[in-house]
Design an enzyme around this catalytic site. Sequence first.
Site, PDB file in Angstrom:
ATOM      1  N   LYS A  13       0.645  -0.937   0.365  1.00  0.00           N
ATOM      2  CA  LYS A  13       0.252   0.189  -0.413  1.00  0.00           C
ATOM      3  C   LYS A  13       0.988   0.846   0.024  1.00  0.00           C
ATOM      4  CE  LYS A  13      -1.775  -0.759   3.859  1.00  0.00           C
ATOM      5  NZ  LYS A  13      -1.853  -2.275   4.194  1.00  0.00           N
ATOM      6  N   ARG A 144      -0.647  -9.147  12.750  1.00  0.00           N
ATOM      7  CA  ARG A 144      -1.326  -8.389  12.186  1.00  0.00           C
ATOM      8  C   ARG A 144      -2.346  -8.540  11.045  1.00  0.00           C
ATOM      9  NH1 ARG A 144       3.120  -5.899  10.237  1.00  0.00           N
ATOM     10  NH2 ARG A 144       2.090  -3.817   9.583  1.00  0.00           N
TER      11      ARG A 144
HETATM   12  P1  AMP Z   1       0.447   0.617   8.738  1.00  0.00           P
HETATM   13  O1  AMP Z   1       2.264   1.000   8.643  1.00  0.00           O
HETATM   14  O2  AMP Z   1      -0.351   1.466   8.282  1.00  0.00           O
HETATM   15  O3  AMP Z   1       0.543  -0.845   8.747  1.00  0.00           O
HETATM   16  O4  AMP Z   1       0.101   0.292  10.066  1.00  0.00           O
HETATM   17  C1  AMP Z   1       1.482   0.264  11.534  1.00  0.00           C
HETATM   18  C2  AMP Z   1       0.367   0.414  12.749  1.00  0.00           C
HETATM   19  O5  AMP Z   1      -0.019   1.350  13.628  1.00  0.00           O
HETATM   20  C3  AMP Z   1      -0.810  -0.938  13.203  1.00  0.00           C
HETATM   21  O6  AMP Z   1      -0.478  -1.942  13.527  1.00  0.00           O
HETATM   22  C4  AMP Z   1      -1.812  -0.381  13.845  1.00  0.00           C
HETATM   23  O7  AMP Z   1      -1.360  -1.166  15.214  1.00  0.00           O
HETATM   24  C5  AMP Z   1      -1.281   1.241  13.836  1.00  0.00           C
HETATM   25  N1  AMP Z   1      -2.744   1.610  12.968  1.00  0.00           N
HETATM   26  C6  AMP Z   1      -2.584   2.378  11.644  1.00  0.00           C
HETATM   27  N2  AMP Z   1      -3.838   2.579  10.982  1.00  0.00           N
HETATM   28  C7  AMP Z   1      -4.341   2.706  12.128  1.00  0.00           C
HETATM   29  C8  AMP Z   1      -5.755   2.907  12.322  1.00  0.00           C
HETATM   30  N3  AMP Z   1      -6.142   3.217  10.820  1.00  0.00           N
HETATM   31  N4  AMP Z   1      -6.894   2.121  13.082  1.00  0.00           N
HETATM   32  C9  AMP Z   1      -5.705   1.808  13.815  1.00  0.00           C
HETATM   33  N5  AMP Z   1      -4.989   1.527  13.949  1.00  0.00           N
HETATM   34  C10 AMP Z   1      -3.558   1.942  12.733  1.00  0.00           C
END
Ligand code: AMP
Length: 191
Positions: A13, A144
């Site tokens: 993404k 995750r």
């Molecule tokens: P990502 O880099 O998008 O995989 O996000 C890393 C971590 O940030 C996720 O595993 C969540 O712990 C937190 N996170 C990111 N976006 C969200 C969201 N929209 N809602 C809740 N937690 C989030």
Amino acid sequence: MRLIIMGPPGAGKGTQAAFIAERYGVPAISTGDIFRANVSQGTPLGLEAQRFMDAGEYVPDEVTNRMVRNRLSEDDAEAGFLLDGYPRTVAQVAELDGMIGDSGHSLDAVVVLTVDPEEIVQRLLQRALIDGRADDTEDVIRRRQEVYAEQTQPLIGVYRDRDLLVEVDGMGEVDEVTARVLKALDSISKH
Ligand code: AMP
């Protein structure tokens, strides 16, 4: 353009978001990046988010929603944006509807990158070796994926029902995937 990019952790993404945002001249807003920046700066938001992130769990909706509302109220997001990693829960969908509705606009499309689950676990393990992200250990990676399947996958049906979904095959080389995404979005923006 007001866009969302979705897909399981490791689907690419963030990489695709940068290309799409450049193509449409909008900021790519990654909630994960904003959380990580706050963690590394030791802000109160970062301290609140860190334990959830480290466990592979979602940061509570109210914390995340507040952060996104603030970010979308900045000047650069006025003419459009690409959200990467938000919304991730049904409650966040409703909250985002409110934010966009308040500004008198509507969403244009939701891109979903579809990938083979085993392939992405391997990709994430590879990324762990390169970046050393705290949430890239195998247990957390698997958690995750589970959290995504339970809490975020249902959003695909929500946006499909609204006729906003653009499903794109996320397997293959980065530039092939980018070409597919841009082609799909270009056909929408001409409607
Ligand atoms: P990502 O880099 O998008 O995989 O996000 C890393 C971590 O940030 C996720 O595993 C969540 O712990 C937190 N996170 C990111 N976006 C969200 C969201 N929209 N809602 C809740 N937690 C989030």
